[in-house]
Design a protein around this motif. Structure first.
Motif, PDB file in Angstrom:
ATOM      1  N   LYS A   1      -0.805 -15.664   7.478  1.00 26.08           N
ATOM      2  CA  LYS A   1       0.281 -14.738   7.147  1.00 26.08           C
ATOM      3  C   LYS A   1       0.145 -14.240   5.710  1.00 26.08           C
ATOM      4  O   LYS A   1       0.320 -13.046   5.447  1.00 26.08           O
ATOM      5  N   ILE A   2      -0.205 -15.126   4.794  1.00 22.71           N
ATOM      6  CA  ILE A   2      -0.385 -14.727   3.391  1.00 22.71           C
ATOM      7  C   ILE A   2      -1.542 -13.738   3.263  1.00 22.71           C
ATOM      8  O   ILE A   2      -1.417 -12.713   2.578  1.00 22.71           O
ATOM      9  N   LEU A   3      -2.666 -14.013   3.923  1.00 25.19           N
ATOM     10  CA  LEU A   3      -3.809 -13.096   3.879  1.00 25.19           C
ATOM     11  C   LEU A   3      -3.425 -11.741   4.469  1.00 25.19           C
ATOM     12  O   LEU A   3      -3.750 -10.692   3.902  1.00 25.19           O
ATOM     13  N   THR A   4      -2.720 -11.754   5.564  1.00 27.10           N
ATOM     14  CA  THR A   4      -2.282 -10.508   6.202  1.00 27.10           C
ATOM     15  C   THR A   4      -1.317  -9.756   5.298  1.00 27.10           C
ATOM     16  O   THR A   4      -1.451  -8.537   5.106  1.00 27.10           O
ATOM     17  N   ASP A   5      -0.354 -10.467   4.727  1.00 29.11           N
ATOM     18  CA  ASP A   5       0.599  -9.823   3.816  1.00 29.11           C
ATOM     19  C   ASP A   5      -0.099  -9.238   2.593  1.00 29.11           C
ATOM     20  O   ASP A   5       0.241  -8.130   2.159  1.00 29.11           O
TER      21      ASP A   5
ATOM     22  N   THR B   1      -3.141  -8.143   2.409  1.00 26.09           N
ATOM     23  CA  THR B   1      -3.857  -6.958   2.878  1.00 26.09           C
ATOM     24  C   THR B   1      -2.880  -5.805   3.085  1.00 26.09           C
ATOM     25  O   THR B   1      -3.106  -4.689   2.612  1.00 26.09           O
ATOM     26  N   LEU B   2      -1.789  -6.082   3.770  1.00 33.92           N
ATOM     27  CA  LEU B   2      -0.782  -5.063   4.049  1.00 33.92           C
ATOM     28  C   LEU B   2      -0.151  -4.534   2.759  1.00 33.92           C
ATOM     29  O   LEU B   2       0.041  -3.322   2.608  1.00 33.92           O
ATOM     30  N   ASN B   3       0.146  -5.406   1.823  1.00 37.35           N
ATOM     31  CA  ASN B   3       0.747  -4.971   0.553  1.00 37.35           C
ATOM     32  C   ASN B   3      -0.194  -4.087  -0.243  1.00 37.35           C
ATOM     33  O   ASN B   3       0.226  -3.084  -0.828  1.00 37.35           O
TER      34      ASN B   3
ATOM     35  N   ILE C   1     -10.285 -19.018   5.773  1.00 39.10           N
ATOM     36  CA  ILE C   1      -9.226 -18.101   5.327  1.00 39.10           C
ATOM     37  C   ILE C   1      -9.254 -17.974   3.800  1.00 39.10           C
ATOM     38  O   ILE C   1      -9.138 -16.874   3.253  1.00 39.10           O
ATOM     39  N   GLN C   2      -9.433 -19.095   3.105  1.00 40.16           N
ATOM     40  CA  GLN C   2      -9.513 -19.063   1.641  1.00 40.16           C
ATOM     41  C   GLN C   2     -10.682 -18.191   1.182  1.00 40.16           C
ATOM     42  O   GLN C   2     -10.544 -17.426   0.226  1.00 40.16           O
ATOM     43  N   LYS C   3     -11.797 -18.284   1.871  1.00 40.26           N
ATOM     44  CA  LYS C   3     -12.961 -17.437   1.557  1.00 40.26           C
ATOM     45  C   LYS C   3     -12.564 -15.963   1.656  1.00 40.26           C
ATOM     46  O   LYS C   3     -12.919 -15.156   0.795  1.00 40.26           O
ATOM     47  N   HIS C   4     -11.791 -15.619   2.676  1.00 39.72           N
ATOM     48  CA  HIS C   4     -11.389 -14.226   2.854  1.00 39.72           C
ATOM     49  C   HIS C   4     -10.317 -13.798   1.856  1.00 39.72           C
ATOM     50  O   HIS C   4     -10.263 -12.621   1.483  1.00 39.72           O
ATOM     51  N   HIS C   5      -9.505 -14.731   1.391  1.00 37.41           N
ATOM     52  CA  HIS C   5      -8.578 -14.424   0.288  1.00 37.41           C
ATOM     53  C   HIS C   5      -9.385 -14.008  -0.949  1.00 37.41           C
ATOM     54  O   HIS C   5      -9.061 -13.018  -1.603  1.00 37.41           O
ATOM     55  N   ILE C   6     -10.405 -14.764  -1.241  1.00 33.23           N
ATOM     56  CA  ILE C   6     -11.259 -14.480  -2.398  1.00 33.23           C
ATOM     57  C   ILE C   6     -11.953 -13.134  -2.227  1.00 33.23           C
ATOM     58  O   ILE C   6     -12.009 -12.325  -3.162  1.00 33.23           O
TER      59      ILE C   6
ATOM     60  N   ALA D   1       1.017   1.851   6.713  1.00 37.93           N
ATOM     61  CA  ALA D   1       0.022   0.785   6.520  1.00 37.93           C
ATOM     62  C   ALA D   1      -0.094  -0.062   7.784  1.00 37.93           C
ATOM     63  O   ALA D   1      -1.208  -0.402   8.214  1.00 37.93           O
ATOM     64  N   LEU D   2       1.041  -0.399   8.384  1.00 33.35           N
ATOM     65  CA  LEU D   2       1.018  -1.158   9.641  1.00 33.35           C
ATOM     66  C   LEU D   2       0.296  -0.381  10.740  1.00 33.35           C
ATOM     67  O   LEU D   2      -0.479  -0.962  11.515  1.00 33.35           O
ATOM     68  N   MET D   3       0.539   0.914  10.815  1.00 35.11           N
ATOM     69  CA  MET D   3      -0.129   1.751  11.822  1.00 35.11           C
ATOM     70  C   MET D   3      -1.640   1.757  11.604  1.00 35.11           C
ATOM     71  O   MET D   3      -2.406   1.658  12.566  1.00 35.11           O
TER      72      MET D   3
END
Length: 183
Positions: free
Chosen positions: A115-119, A121-123, A54-59, A148-150
């Motif tokens: 949740k943080i990664l998803t947020d 991305t969504l933001n 997940i950290q890799k994908h945050h980066i 964005a959610l759609m």
């Protein structure tokens, strides 16, 4: 690439191909031709490995956001959706699509990280849509966040469903997302 990074890379692929609960450290050790103990040296538990993925994908998300800062909003969306196209290569899906399926089986720290990664991305997507709407490029009536959610639910659903149906279904949905924004 050092052993730790190789483990993360293979774990990432296995998560995105099979799902988090459908692989073991043994699968990684076979791929790298090392003992399970070597994996446990770097990642005592599967949870610690998933956190590293997940950290890799945050980066990767932060790099993506930096790379598209200076382009127009439609190109940002096209590049964003291209990430999902690349994620589908070789039978994989995006990290969000894969991990969301197993969300309730994760330890709380993995749920929080996802949740943080998803947020994040969504933001980013919400801001980009807002920018495009302000420029007059995007035309839609719902709130920016709902749009964005759609988009995210459509692309995540498309990558899952096209595993069962056809690859062109994914492409069609991706094109429809873009066309729907600009019409």
């Amino acid at each position: 690439m050092n052993t730790r990074d190789k483990i993360i890379s293979i774990g990432d692929v296995l998560i995105r191909k099979r799902g988090c609960n459908a692989f073991s450290f043994s699968d990684i050790s076979k791929e790298l031709n090392i003992k399970n103990a070597s994996i446990h040296y770097h990642f005592p538990t599967k949870t610690t490995l998933v956190m590293a993925v997940i950290q890799k994908h945050h980066i990767l998300l932060e790099k993506f956001k930096q790379n598209v800062t200076d382009i127009d909003s439609i190109q940002k969306i096209i590049k964003f959706l291209s990430v999902y196209t690349m994620a589908k290569a070789d039978g994989k899906i995006s990290i969000l699509g894969s991990l969301a399926n197993d969300y309730f089986t994760f330890e709380p720290e993995v749920q929080t990280a996802l949740k943080i990664l998803t947020d994040n991305t969504l933001n980013w997507l919400t801001s980009t849509l807002k920018e495009g709407k302000k420029e007059g490029v995007f035309q839609y009536k719902m709130s920016d966040r709902n749009k964005a959610l759609m988009i995210i639910t459509n692309i995540l659903g498309a990558e899952q469903l096209s595993r069962v149906t056809y690859q062109h279904d994914f492409r069609n949905i991706k094109e429809n997302i873009i066309n729907n924004l600009i019409q």
